[in-house]
Write an enzyme that holds these catalytic residues in place. Structure first.
Site, PDB file in Angstrom:
ATOM      1  N   ARG A  12       0.856  -1.191   0.000  1.00 25.96           N
ATOM      2  CA  ARG A  12       0.000   0.000   0.000  1.00 25.96           C
ATOM      3  C   ARG A  12       0.882   1.228   0.000  1.00 25.96           C
ATOM      4  O   ARG A  12       2.117   1.105   0.095  1.00 25.96           O
ATOM      5  CB  ARG A  12      -0.916  -0.005   1.225  1.00 25.96           C
ATOM      6  CG  ARG A  12      -0.146   0.014   2.527  1.00 25.96           C
ATOM      7  CD  ARG A  12      -1.057   0.149   3.725  1.00 25.96           C
ATOM      8  NE  ARG A  12      -0.271   0.202   4.954  1.00 25.96           N
ATOM      9  CZ  ARG A  12      -0.749   0.500   6.148  1.00 25.96           C
ATOM     10  NH1 ARG A  12      -2.036   0.754   6.282  1.00 25.96           N
ATOM     11  NH2 ARG A  12       0.021   0.535   7.202  1.00 25.96           N
ATOM     12  N   CYS A  47       2.081   5.996  -7.789  1.00 25.27           N
ATOM     13  CA  CYS A  47       2.772   7.153  -8.350  1.00 25.27           C
ATOM     14  C   CYS A  47       1.858   8.358  -8.189  1.00 25.27           C
ATOM     15  O   CYS A  47       0.709   8.328  -8.600  1.00 25.27           O
ATOM     16  CB  CYS A  47       3.066   6.897  -9.825  1.00 25.27           C
ATOM     17  SG  CYS A  47       3.558   8.401 -10.668  1.00 25.27           S
ATOM     18  N   GLU A  69      -1.803   8.194   5.344  1.00 20.74           N
ATOM     19  CA  GLU A  69      -0.372   8.366   5.624  1.00 20.74           C
ATOM     20  C   GLU A  69       0.483   8.516   4.360  1.00 20.74           C
ATOM     21  O   GLU A  69       1.297   7.646   4.023  1.00 20.74           O
ATOM     22  CB  GLU A  69       0.136   7.190   6.460  1.00 20.74           C
ATOM     23  CG  GLU A  69      -0.452   7.175   7.852  1.00 20.74           C
ATOM     24  CD  GLU A  69       0.202   6.172   8.794  1.00 20.74           C
ATOM     25  OE1 GLU A  69       0.836   5.230   8.315  1.00 20.74           O
ATOM     26  OE2 GLU A  69       0.063   6.347  10.009  1.00 20.74           O
ATOM     27  N   CYS A 105       8.638   8.526  -6.105  1.00 22.42           N
ATOM     28  CA  CYS A 105       8.545   7.711  -7.314  1.00 22.42           C
ATOM     29  C   CYS A 105       9.481   8.309  -8.366  1.00 22.42           C
ATOM     30  O   CYS A 105       9.572   9.524  -8.519  1.00 22.42           O
ATOM     31  CB  CYS A 105       7.110   7.717  -7.814  1.00 22.42           C
ATOM     32  SG  CYS A 105       6.903   6.856  -9.373  1.00 22.42           S
ATOM     33  N   CYS A 114       6.997  11.228 -13.157  1.00 21.78           N
ATOM     34  CA  CYS A 114       7.518  12.010 -12.027  1.00 21.78           C
ATOM     35  C   CYS A 114       8.743  12.821 -12.453  1.00 21.78           C
ATOM     36  O   CYS A 114       8.899  13.980 -12.063  1.00 21.78           O
ATOM     37  CB  CYS A 114       7.851  11.103 -10.847  1.00 21.78           C
ATOM     38  SG  CYS A 114       6.362  10.521 -10.011  1.00 21.78           S
ATOM     39  N   GLU A 143      -5.224   8.261  14.818  1.00 19.02           N
ATOM     40  CA  GLU A 143      -4.992   6.848  15.151  1.00 19.02           C
ATOM     41  C   GLU A 143      -4.148   6.761  16.410  1.00 19.02           C
ATOM     42  O   GLU A 143      -3.275   7.613  16.650  1.00 19.02           O
ATOM     43  CB  GLU A 143      -4.199   6.142  14.039  1.00 19.02           C
ATOM     44  CG  GLU A 143      -4.944   5.910  12.759  1.00 19.02           C
ATOM     45  CD  GLU A 143      -4.062   5.193  11.724  1.00 19.02           C
ATOM     46  OE1 GLU A 143      -3.116   4.483  12.118  1.00 19.02           O
ATOM     47  OE2 GLU A 143      -4.328   5.367  10.525  1.00 19.02           O
ATOM     48  N   GLU A 162      -2.179  -7.316   9.639  1.00 19.70           N
ATOM     49  CA  GLU A 162      -2.447  -6.612  10.902  1.00 19.70           C
ATOM     50  C   GLU A 162      -3.382  -7.389  11.825  1.00 19.70           C
ATOM     51  O   GLU A 162      -4.032  -6.812  12.693  1.00 19.70           O
ATOM     52  CB  GLU A 162      -2.962  -5.207  10.598  1.00 19.70           C
ATOM     53  CG  GLU A 162      -1.839  -4.350  10.019  1.00 19.70           C
ATOM     54  CD  GLU A 162      -2.201  -2.921   9.704  1.00 19.70           C
ATOM     55  OE1 GLU A 162      -3.363  -2.677   9.319  1.00 19.70           O
ATOM     56  OE2 GLU A 162      -1.321  -2.047   9.820  1.00 19.70           O
TER      57      GLU A 162
HETATM   58  C1  GLA Z   1      -0.712   3.299  10.360  1.00 19.30           C
HETATM   59  C2  GLA Z   1      -1.788   3.108   9.316  1.00 19.30           C
HETATM   60  C3  GLA Z   1      -2.846   2.130   9.717  1.00 19.30           C
HETATM   61  C4  GLA Z   1      -2.249   0.940  10.418  1.00 19.30           C
HETATM   62  C5  GLA Z   1      -1.434   1.408  11.578  1.00 19.30           C
HETATM   63  C6  GLA Z   1      -0.827   0.286  12.369  1.00 19.30           C
HETATM   64  O1  GLA Z   1      -0.898   4.323  11.209  1.00 19.30           O
HETATM   65  O2  GLA Z   1      -2.382   4.306   8.939  1.00 19.30           O
HETATM   66  O3  GLA Z   1      -3.545   1.741   8.556  1.00 19.30           O
HETATM   67  O4  GLA Z   1      -1.462   0.227   9.529  1.00 19.30           O
HETATM   68  O5  GLA Z   1      -0.374   2.181  11.108  1.00 19.30           O
HETATM   69  O6  GLA Z   1      -0.127   0.759  13.495  1.00 19.30           O
HETATM   70 ZN    ZN Z   2       5.848   8.348 -10.690  1.00 22.17          ZN
END
Ligand code: GLA
Ligand code: ZN
Length: 710
Positions: free
Chosen positions: A117, A121, A156, A161, A166, A315, A363
């Site tokens: 994940r 790009c 996040e 890239c 790019c 989070e 996870e």
């Molecule tokens: C990040 C991600 C979440 C998860 C947590 C695990 O903060 O945004 O999707 O993967 O880490 O700690």
């Molecule tokens: Zn790229």
């Protein structure tokens, strides 16, 4: 100051987190049970859709929103609001298969395979288009739903890239920055060195591992570009959402002092700043108080990205995470402390990753409110429910702000330039650590400093600290000068003002851009010390010296920047120096500053190490060497006293933050120690326990209190 209520619908603090019902669509019983449990835990919001693309659009152009609609409806009917995410953080297999350009190219020039994940790009026109289609549909479908209170863009943001798209955008970005004049770039990057001159923008490549990595200007500009491009991607998502539903705020979840992106450049383009907070509690290298204070620093950084508006803790882990070296569970009581700390520092939310543990994959063992056991009868669930209760009790504090008269300057550009510079000790630069240690020392004096950019407005502040400000932005020097001239107390340290924002060294002596005159010094050399080397500073200013020796064994705790433990000098018969020096010592020429301390040793023994130049009521202090932050405490106290900021020392491990609105004030107390403590000088009503406090607040082990004036 007026309150800034983020979500009037919620009527207090947001309590919720990441919810992945798409993993449980074949278990309607579990989805029903979720809502019952959420209500029991005092949850009022859920973040949904974060990684849902392959369920929302299982094949190209085939959209399935019905399950999401059912979830959002059900949550709303049960008093739970939705933070609706865009799913651009991870791509379905069909997309990568059909449009390989969505996949990133790494620094070796290799296109990545499908998987993982956060690896798309940011420039790919096809990817941007696919994301825009999805975002528009989500906004059209759910934007008018009364349960949807916010958009959470992607997840996040991170990474770079090196694909052709790019590279092309990078060249375009550079051409614009340097007015389409390659000679301007050649000059700024000093490319005549090693014969690296470019004839045109088309010749420029990003810093491939097996390519050009020795042009500092290129390296820095690539980092700036990565921020610019990521932000451009985020803005494109926000623009689609805003075009359909301008009234719904957007955020993107940040990662504390993350080194890959200049968050200060991104914050203006989000309505609310949010971040993901995962401290390494109970580790074996620092005290719990140190972990807590460092977390307070990170909160302060996030808070300061958008001053005047609460931020969100998007989070945090109930229980434990699954990716730290040792995934230790939070001890009983720590969850409540950590949640209340976020609020104390200015967050209007306490959110978790994740609501329920998934059965499989990466996870599956990451902490969650609901465990595989599936019940509310777990320690973690009960602690979360307790936080739900607590947040209700302190709800009137939502929308209030942390206000402070002191600030630390921290620039991402400066950090990148220091990391990349070929000088000093390559392993001991420690810019971030230095900032954190100094911040913590001010915090121990009861001062909750903001952390702002060197060219930001400093008018709210009376004390400003600028550690290791190697690179000056175009507005920095004028900003500092204006600050001192209006009576501010400024402290800078070694490494100040060596280069301009292009990383070209200032000619005529450091610090450049008029700062020699402000501080009354010139830095002629900087000495890097080997790990075992030590020097010292002897204070020649009597008052500072007396204040320092009054602090018993200050050197033995937390303040050493040498990486190891510093011996306590209080008990030694003959004290050689007042402050210990490790790693860096600048050799100064004093022009017209007052010398407050000199070096104890080496060929520069007796030369100036601590100076001050006054400008009316303002003072520009300079500490030329790396010393323990605790050593410098008397100097910090002097600055605070001159600025009229009162010092309040609480027992080690006890934190206090103040949030206030126009008419209300909340003093948050957190006891991170295993012992009960008694905090003097507290008066009011503790809205957590309901107790009236007259003079002393008694906090049990790991206890919390939120005290309002009567
Ligand atoms: C990040 C991600 C979440 C998860 C947590 C695990 O903060 O945004 O999707 O993967 O880490 O700690
Ligand atoms: Zn790229």
């Amino acid at each position: 100051m007026e309150k800034k209520i983020l979500f009037p619908q919620v009527g207090g603090f947001v309590h919720g987190g990441d919810y992945n019902p798409e993993q449980w669509l074949d278990r309607p019983d579990i989805l029903e049970e979720d809502v019952r449990l959420m209500k029991k835990a005092g949850i009022n919001s859920m973040s949904v859709g974060i990684f849902s693309w392959s369920v929302l659009e299982p094949a190209e152009g085939e959209f399935h929103f019905e399950w999401l609609e059912e979830i959002i409806d059900r949550l709303y009917e049960n008093g739970i609001y939705t933070v609706l995410a865009t799913p651009s953080g991870a791509r379905p297999a069909w997309l990568d298969e059909k449009y390989p350009e969505a996949r990133r190219v790494n620094r070796m020039g290799m296109r990545e395979h499908h998987g993982g994940r956060h690896n798309h790009c940011m420039s790919s026109p096809v990817y941007r288009e696919k994301v825009a289609v999805m975002d528009r549909k989500l906004a059209e479908k759910f934007g008018s739903h009364p349960g949807v209170i916010m958009y959470h863009i992607s997840n996040e943001f991170s990474g770079e890239c090196y694909c052709d798209h790019c590279v092309k955008r990078f060249r375009g970005y550079l051409a614009e920055k340097y007015d389409h004049d390659i000679e301007k770039l050649n000059h700024a990057w000093w490319t005549t060195f090693w014969s690296h001159r470019y004839n045109n923008f088309e010749q420029i490549e990003p810093p491939f591992v097996h390519g050009e990595t020795s042009v500092m200007g290129l390296n820095l500009e690539w980092k700036r570009f990565t921020t610019w491009n990521t932000n451009d991607f985020m803005k494109a998502e926000a623009a689609v959402l805003h075009s359909v539903t301008p009234h719904i705020p957007v955020t993107a979840n940040l990662m504390r002092m993350f080194g890959g992106l200049d968050y200060r450049k991104m914050a203006p383009d989000m309505d609310v700043v949010s971040w993901d907070n995962y401290p390494t509690f109970h580790n074996d290298w620092e005290t719990l108080a140190d972990t807590a204070y460092e977390t307070a620093f990170q909160h302060a950084l996030m808070r300061s990205l958008k001053r005047g508006v609460p931020f969100m803790m998007m989070e945090s882990a109930p229980g434990l995470v699954n990716w730290q070296k040792v995934n230790k569970v939070k001890r009983p009581g720590i969850h409540r402390l950590a949640c209340l700390q976020a609020v104390a520092c200015g967050s209007d939310s306490v959110q978790y990753f994740q609501w329920r543990k998934g059965r499989g994959s990466y996870e599956q063992f990451h902490g969650a409110v609901v465990d595989h056991m599936g019940t509310d009868d777990t320690r973690i669930f009960k602690e979360v429910a307790e936080v739900g209760e607590l947040l209700k009790r302190i709800a009137p504090a939502a929308g209030t702000l942390v206000k402070t008269k002191a600030a630390m300057l921290f620039d991402w550009d400066n950090r990148w330039a220091i990391e990349d510079m070929k000088a000093l000790g390559q392993e001991t630069k420690k810019y971030e650590e230095t900032c954190i240690n100094i911040w913590k020392e001010f915090f121990r004096l009861g001062v909750d400093m903001d952390i702002v950019g060197s060219d930001e407005d400093l008018s709210p502040y009376d004390v400003v600290v600028a550690p290791m400000l190697y690179m000056l932005q175009p507005g920095t020097a004028a900003n500092l000068r204006a600050f001192v001239e209006r009576g501010g107390q400024l402290l800078a340290t070694y490494l100040l003002g060596y280069v301009d924002s292009e990383q070209l060294c200032y000619l005529g002596g450091f610090p450049g851009d008029g700062l020699k005159e402000l501080f009354g010094i010139v830095s002629e050399e900087i000495d890097s010390l080997y790990p075992a080397d030590r020097n010292g500073i002897i204070l020649t200013d009597d008052a500072l010296r007396a204040a320092g020796s009054a602090i018993s064994c200050g050197n033995s705790r937390g303040g050493s920047l040498a990486g190891g433990t510093t011996e306590c000098c209080g008990g030694q018969a003959e004290k050689k120096a007042d402050w210990e020096v490790a790693e860096y010592a600048e050799i100064l020429r004093v022009q017209d500053a007052q010398v407050l301390g000199t070096y104890a040793d080496d060929f520069y023994q007796g030369s100036a190490a601590v100076t001050c130049k006054s400008h009316g009521k303002g003072n520009a202090y300079y500490v030329a060497a790396r010393t323990g932050a605790a050593d410098m405490r008397p100097l910090f106290e002097r600055m605070l006293a001159d600025a009229g900021i009162s010092v309040r020392r609480l027992p080690e491990g006890v934190e206090c933050h103040v949030r206030s609105g126009e008419e209300d004030r909340y003093e948050f107390y957190l006891n991170w120690t295993k012992e009960a403590v008694s905090v003097p000088g507290v008066e009011g009503r503790d809205i957590v326990s309901g107790a009236q406090i007259t003079d002393r607040l008694e906090l049990p082990a790991y206890g919390v209190a939120v005290v309002c004036p009567l």
